[in-house]
Design an enzyme around this catalytic site. Structure first.
Site, PDB file in Angstrom:
ATOM      1  N   HIS A   1      24.906 -23.945   3.127  1.00  0.00           N
ATOM      2  CA  HIS A   1      24.788 -25.412   3.063  1.00  0.00           C
ATOM      3  C   HIS A   1      26.160 -26.060   3.032  1.00  0.00           C
ATOM      4  CE1 HIS A   1      25.127 -24.378  -1.314  1.00  0.00           C
ATOM      5  NE2 HIS A   1      25.854 -25.474  -1.352  1.00  0.00           N
TER       6      HIS A   1
ATOM      7  N   HIS B   1      18.425 -26.493  -0.993  1.00  0.00           N
ATOM      8  CA  HIS B   1      19.169 -27.437  -0.151  1.00  0.00           C
ATOM      9  C   HIS B   1      19.777 -26.809   1.085  1.00  0.00           C
ATOM     10  CE1 HIS B   1      22.347 -25.752  -2.515  1.00  0.00           C
ATOM     11  NE2 HIS B   1      23.260 -26.669  -2.316  1.00  0.00           N
TER      12      HIS B   1
ATOM     13  N   HIS C   1      32.392 -29.221   0.049  1.00  0.00           N
ATOM     14  CA  HIS C   1      32.490 -27.765   0.244  1.00  0.00           C
ATOM     15  C   HIS C   1      31.526 -27.272   1.313  1.00  0.00           C
ATOM     16  CE1 HIS C   1      29.250 -27.927  -2.925  1.00  0.00           C
ATOM     17  NE2 HIS C   1      28.709 -26.964  -2.201  1.00  0.00           N
TER      18      HIS C   1
ATOM     19  N   HIS D   1      24.691 -23.498 -11.669  1.00  0.00           N
ATOM     20  CA  HIS D   1      24.316 -24.904 -11.539  1.00  0.00           C
ATOM     21  C   HIS D   1      22.979 -25.145 -12.230  1.00  0.00           C
ATOM     22  CE1 HIS D   1      27.223 -25.762  -8.438  1.00  0.00           C
ATOM     23  NE2 HIS D   1      26.698 -24.939  -7.563  1.00  0.00           N
TER      24      HIS D   1
ATOM     25  N   TYR E   1      33.450 -21.784  -6.987  1.00  0.00           N
ATOM     26  CA  TYR E   1      34.150 -22.676  -6.058  1.00  0.00           C
ATOM     27  C   TYR E   1      35.592 -22.228  -5.939  1.00  0.00           C
ATOM     28  CZ  TYR E   1      30.199 -25.845  -6.418  1.00  0.00           C
ATOM     29  OH  TYR E   1      28.952 -26.394  -6.372  1.00  0.00           O
TER      30      TYR E   1
ATOM     31  N   GLU F   1      32.338 -22.389  -1.346  1.00  0.00           N
ATOM     32  CA  GLU F   1      31.494 -21.929  -2.450  1.00  0.00           C
ATOM     33  C   GLU F   1      30.847 -20.628  -2.022  1.00  0.00           C
ATOM     34  OE1 GLU F   1      27.979 -24.378  -3.164  1.00  0.00           O
ATOM     35  OE2 GLU F   1      27.754 -23.600  -5.203  1.00  0.00           O
TER      36      GLU F   1
HETATM   37  C1  M3P Z   1      26.220 -27.559  -5.480  1.00  0.00           C
HETATM   38  C2  M3P Z   1      25.071 -26.731  -5.149  1.00  0.00           C
HETATM   39  C3  M3P Z   1      28.393 -31.555  -7.190  1.00  0.00           C
HETATM   40  C4  M3P Z   1      27.364 -30.535  -7.252  1.00  0.00           C
HETATM   41  C5  M3P Z   1      27.333 -29.448  -6.512  1.00  0.00           C
HETATM   42  C6  M3P Z   1      26.222 -28.550  -6.411  1.00  0.00           C
HETATM   43  C7  M3P Z   1      29.501 -31.507  -6.229  1.00  0.00           C
HETATM   44  O1  M3P Z   1      27.296 -27.285  -4.801  1.00  0.00           O
HETATM   45  O2  M3P Z   1      25.209 -25.858  -4.302  1.00  0.00           O
HETATM   46  O3  M3P Z   1      24.004 -26.924  -5.756  1.00  0.00           O
HETATM   47  O4  M3P Z   1      28.356 -32.483  -7.938  1.00  0.00           O
HETATM   48 FE    FE Z   2      26.935 -26.070  -3.064  1.00  0.00          FE
END
Ligand code: M3P
Ligand code: FE
Length: 314
Positions: free
Chosen positions: A150, A206, A220, A252, A261, A271
């Site tokens: 993604h 996602h 990213h 996450h 990251y 990522e």
């Molecule tokens: C992810 C993901 C931010 C959250 C990022 C989440 C940039 O990258 O893969 O779920 O707030």
């Molecule tokens: Fe991500």
């Protein structure tokens, strides 16, 4: 019918030799093609189309465009009509505009990012083939990433001026491209302003995500790994290669992904992402993260704000 999945990202790098070393030795991609303009095309071992990453030489990092693959050539014509009807101008780029790739429907998201849709790309096969395949090939380098998973795009957001391209993109992707929303961060006095969204066309949480920021850009590009153990191993690989790690292995809340990251040598954030999260479906209720719990959504264990994570991007 319509968009199947993410197809490739085209990104700018400032030092091609250093970028190649990074994407080959740290992530484990292989070069599949180069063109006369010095662009380098790469793929992961578990991908079957000719490339999923284009590195273009530049004096500045960042995203050129992101492309999604559609099922059929006729989808491109149908989606062109839908995108135009939504109010976004499109151009149908001729076959061969990118090597080994059919015609591409080109347009810009409300946030300004260039997106392309295509249905045809040269098939080259995965590194394990299709007949009695091994679960993984010999000779994998680095993290041995499976596939480009993604992108996360930073989208201009300035509520006092009435600008929220996260919300605009989300509506566009829903109405014109038939993506569905899986998760969102809602902020503002009434808790009804989309400051971030996660959207899917597959069964994973996602295929694209949008986060509000001062300007639009690339946050990213993410590569899929099998397991938490592979995420840990990937961090070891990064340490060995002196890769600049942004956020060491963690989880996450949003998407439940297991993550690291880090930056490529030009400063494009990458990522590595493991975990299928949950079964993403059109009728699954949308998960909402509130402003006060935003950082638990991003980094579940600490819930602590890391301003550089949302402020630094290309
Ligand atoms: C992810 C993901 C931010 C959250 C990022 C989440 C940039 O990258 O893969 O779920 O707030
Ligand atoms: Fe991500």
């Amino acid at each position: 019918m319509g968009v199947m999945r993410i197809g490739h990202a085209s990104i700018r790098v400032m030092d091609m030799a250093a970028a190649l070393k990074h994407y080959e030795n740290v992530l484990g991609l292989k070069v599949t093609m180069e063109d006369k303009h010095g662009n380098v095309y790469m793929k992961c071992w578990d991908e079957w189309d000719k490339y999923s990453l284009i590195l273009t030489p530049s004096d500045q990092a960042g995203l050129n465009h992101v492309a999604y693959k559609c099922e059929k050539e006729s989808d491109l014509d149908e989606l062109q009509a839908k995108v135009e009807a939504w109010g976004v101008k499109t151009v149908m780029l001729d076959e061969g505009t990118l090597p080994a790739t059919g015609r591409m429907l080109q347009f810009h998201l409300p946030s300004g990012h260039e997106m392309r849709l295509y249905a045809t790309k040269e098939y080259v096969g995965t590194d394990v083939g299709t007949t009695n395949p091994d679960p993984w090939p010999d000779g994998l380098k680095g993290a041995g990433a499976h596939w480009l998973d993604h992108l996360l795009l930073m989208c201009e957001m300035n509520p006092p001026e009435g600008i929220n391209t996260v919300a605009d993109n989300t509506r566009f992707m829903t109405e014109a491209l038939d993506f569905f929303l899986t998760e969102q961060v809602l902020v503002g006095p009434n808790g009804d302003m989309q400051a971030a969204t996660w959207m899917s066309r597959t069964t994973t949480p996602h295929d694209i995500a949008f986060v509000g920021g001062a300007r639009s850009g690339l946050h990213h590009i993410a590569y899929f790994l099998d397991s938490w153990n592979d995420v840990l191993k990937a961090a070891d690989v990064m340490a060995k290669n002196k890769t600049r790690i942004d956020v060491a292995p963690t989880r996450h809340g949003i998407t439940r992904g297991e993550t690291i990251y880090f930056f490529d040598p030009s400063g494009n954030r990458n990522e590595t992402f493991a975990g299928l999260g949950y079964l993403a479906q059109r009728d699954r209720p949308v998960t909402t993260w509130t402003e006060d719990q935003l950082w638990s959504g991003i980094f579940y264990h600490t819930g602590a704000a890391v301003p550089s994570f949302t402020d630094v991007y290309t």
